[in-house]
Scaffold this active site. Sequence first.
Site: not given
Length: 378
Positions: A103, A125, A139, A216, A218, A249
Amino acid sequence: MNNAVTANAKVMIIYGTRPEAIKLAPVIKAFEQDPTLTPIVVVTAQHREMLDQVNGVFEVIPDVDLNLMAHGQTLNDIAGTVISQIDEILDMYRPAAAVVQGDTTTVMAAAIASFNREIPVVHLEAGLRSGNIQSPFPEEANRKIVSQIASIHLAPTEVSRTNLLTDGVPDDRIHVIGNTVIDALNWAVSRPPRDGHPLSNRLETDTRRVLLVTTHRRENLGAHMVSIGRAMRQLALKFPDLLIVWPAHKNPEVRASITPQIEDVGNIISTEPLEYGEFSRLLARSDIVLTDSGGIQEEAPSLGKPVLVLRENTERPEAVAAGGVKLIGTNTNRIVDEVSTLLDDDEAYSSMANAMNPYGDGRSAERCLTIIKKFLNI
């Protein structure tokens, strides 16, 4: 679209990030071993260094490396560049199908470019849904877009299949195959460790329980990330016999939020991102996982590791329903309380550690290969 092709058909596999590379590596390997298909591996390098690490571990050599990563690029920059450059590659190779996974912006843009060329899109997926278009962002939107144009939907679970049916995808285009991340994890954990990695050397002789933390997302940047850092510090001070390992990260916003709160705490190890094989062994060595990652929600339950998810929702509800994964958000006190319960209560820990793994048996790549060959009449 006419999908009748001859043997030695070219199938283009397009990806750009570390998680995509992990989940597509078993598929690439399966294709390489089949004489009737020719895989064309194309990387956009949306994640440069971390992508290269995974390709190195699995010994995947891309046929085309677009090297699109640029400092400060926006989502629209990535999407526009991927569509235009993938279009040229599609015209050059003219594959019988294009495979994308997951995604990311690379996935969405590569799927659109393939669709516009009337090349069938295989979505690995497929069918994950959080139900909130803003979370995870972007995503959730990306995977819904790909679902509208894919010809084959390779769903990891029955829940994902139901999501696709609800969206109007025809039943005969959906195949439940499990998740290839389990194929990749089983392969990585079974391989002997490389000599000399300082973290591996330390954990071999350290008998303390290990809390693995990865973050990590967003949507967690800013205050949420600061809250996670505070929780790490409080847990380390509350449980001096606990070893917390944080592979940091590369995103500087993540590091700026967390590092100042943990850098003077002796039982917290901050390390650079680990190559996939090393990270898999760390996951196997850990006792509890605290994460906002999607893939780790799938990997850790297969190793019997309780997972506390630093999010309010998830597109992977199967492991939550099974009991191996729990959504806890990013409130500092909530994080400390939930981790403390697992450390102090053997029954609570055992209940999560022994929950059923809903993500497959490690043979998903084989199923993917069989389905694509049938679709292409090979």
